[in-house]
Design an enzyme around this catalytic site. Sequence first.
Site, PDB file in Angstrom:
ATOM      1  N   GLY A 101      -7.893 -15.578  -0.345  1.00  0.00           N
ATOM      2  CA  GLY A 101      -6.634 -15.606   0.418  1.00  0.00           C
ATOM      3  C   GLY A 101      -6.097 -14.194   0.449  1.00  0.00           C
ATOM      4  N   CYS A 118      -5.540  -9.601   3.330  1.00  0.00           N
ATOM      5  CA  CYS A 118      -6.605  -8.727   3.846  1.00  0.00           C
ATOM      6  C   CYS A 118      -7.904  -9.409   4.253  1.00  0.00           C
ATOM      7  CB  CYS A 118      -6.905  -7.645   2.819  1.00  0.00           C
ATOM      8  SG  CYS A 118      -5.557  -6.475   2.642  1.00  0.00           S
ATOM      9  N   THR A 120      -5.470  -0.403   7.379  1.00  0.00           N
ATOM     10  CA  THR A 120      -6.795  -0.813   7.847  1.00  0.00           C
ATOM     11  C   THR A 120      -6.722  -0.981   9.360  1.00  0.00           C
ATOM     12  OG1 THR A 120      -7.116  -1.956   5.750  1.00  0.00           O
ATOM     13  CG2 THR A 120      -8.579  -2.581   7.578  1.00  0.00           C
ATOM     14  N   VAL A 180       0.821  -1.213   0.000  1.00  0.00           N
ATOM     15  CA  VAL A 180       0.000   0.000   0.000  1.00  0.00           C
ATOM     16  C   VAL A 180       0.858   1.268   0.000  1.00  0.00           C
ATOM     17  CG1 VAL A 180      -1.622   1.349   1.406  1.00  0.00           C
ATOM     18  CG2 VAL A 180      -2.042  -1.064   0.998  1.00  0.00           C
TER      19      VAL A 180
END
Length: 435
Positions: free
Chosen positions: A263, A266, A128, A11
């Site tokens: 999978g 996340c 997250t 990310v």
Amino acid sequence: MKIAIIGAGYVGLVTGTGFAELGNDVVCVDIIEEKVEKLRNAISPIYEPGLEELIARNSAEGRLSFTVNHADAVKDAQVIFNAVDTPSADDGSVSMKSLYAATQDIAKALAKLPKSSQFYRVIVNKSTVPIGTADEVTKRIAAHYKGEFDVVSNPEFLREGQAVHDFFHPDRVVIGNGSPRAREVMKTLYQPFKAPVLFVDTKTAEMIKYASNAFLATSISFINSLSELCESLGADVTAVSEGMKLDKRIGKQAFLTAGAGYGGSCFSKDVNGLLSIAKGQRSHLPILTATEKINKQQRQKIVAKVKKLLPNIGKKTIAVWGLAFKPGTDDLRDAPAIEVIKSLIASGARVTAFDPVAEGNARKLFPQVQFAPNPYETVEGADLLVVMTEWDEFRSIDRKKIAKLMAGKRMVDGRNIFDRKELETLGFKYEAIGR
Ligand code: NAD
């Protein structure tokens, strides 16, 4: 704008490189020196289509740089993105170790700056994180840094394998924070994007991310649980899914592909994270418990199908096509192929495997697996072939050639990419999911 990115992973690296490409000045910081060294030489530590070229161009043009020093990264930054890992702890809750360590790094680096550098900063939680984290981060930064700042929740929705595309073409941008000043900065930053921008409070933004991933994971488990019924009734789950997706309320892009299950780093982590967050509030989300359970069973269904076609798998050779959790990435985190290979090895099978990009990562996990340089050599002399990742090159494979190369014509198509009739005509015993 001047931007700092904390954590140059999937990310952080894509976000930092993308914002540099849009003309911002970006400094990425990571604690892994080897990673930073590679990035300084314009080598991407991850496989992500299009990313390495962007890193090279933006570094050469002076808009993108890499460091291991947090103070250097945040010194001039108006916006600081925290994009570090938030993995599952052993009990399924979200481990906040990296995020709070990075928060501390940011706070201390800011606190050490001279008064002249203590201008208004926007600190963005890109990772997250559980609902309420922005408030906690605000407290932790304020404990060290006395300058003005706001903490914004700006969750990330990119898909690995298409991350560069997704950065430039997001479906939506979620900005969580009520402060007009913070909103203005974020609005300016995201101005080049055509996507709708949703302004909400921090907690709502944090929840949108979990809700989205939990919904997508649930869609996959929904179709996977129907796939078993389709099999026993003689219906074709892929056609069922197609028929469903034509309903505009469900939609063409709905996550309704039956197979070996989800999978990656996340879905399972976020479903379990949300379950744990709910538990903390004495709330129950049985739908998500079922989602995870169905997903786990799906992997063992693949192994059961292998044993159905090849009852004595001890000492037999099983070829596995695809290791990454999905096509387009070399990421093996929670990849269904890993669990399937472990079960096959535990049952005494000899495993040969091929993946176009994830082999390097897989070698570290499976020293006993024999890796082949292409799909054809993988199946040479094999008694059975299992397809675990739907890479395009498998779809266009010469079926007659693989039939000739294999010692036994058996296939478990864990991603439903082949046509049963075609393979049966070539003499294959073929098992798929829900068809
Ligand atoms: P990752 O593990 O690939 O990257 C995290 C990086 O942060 C690592 O390189 C690590 O060395 C670095 N890091 C850890 N602590 C640090 C510190 N104190 N200072 C500087 N660097 C530090 O993780 P990722 O897949 O990029 O995920 C990051 C976050 O984004 C997670 O919360 C994840 O849930 C979320 N997310 C991931 C994806 C995805 O597809 N990978 C998509 C959307 C959201």
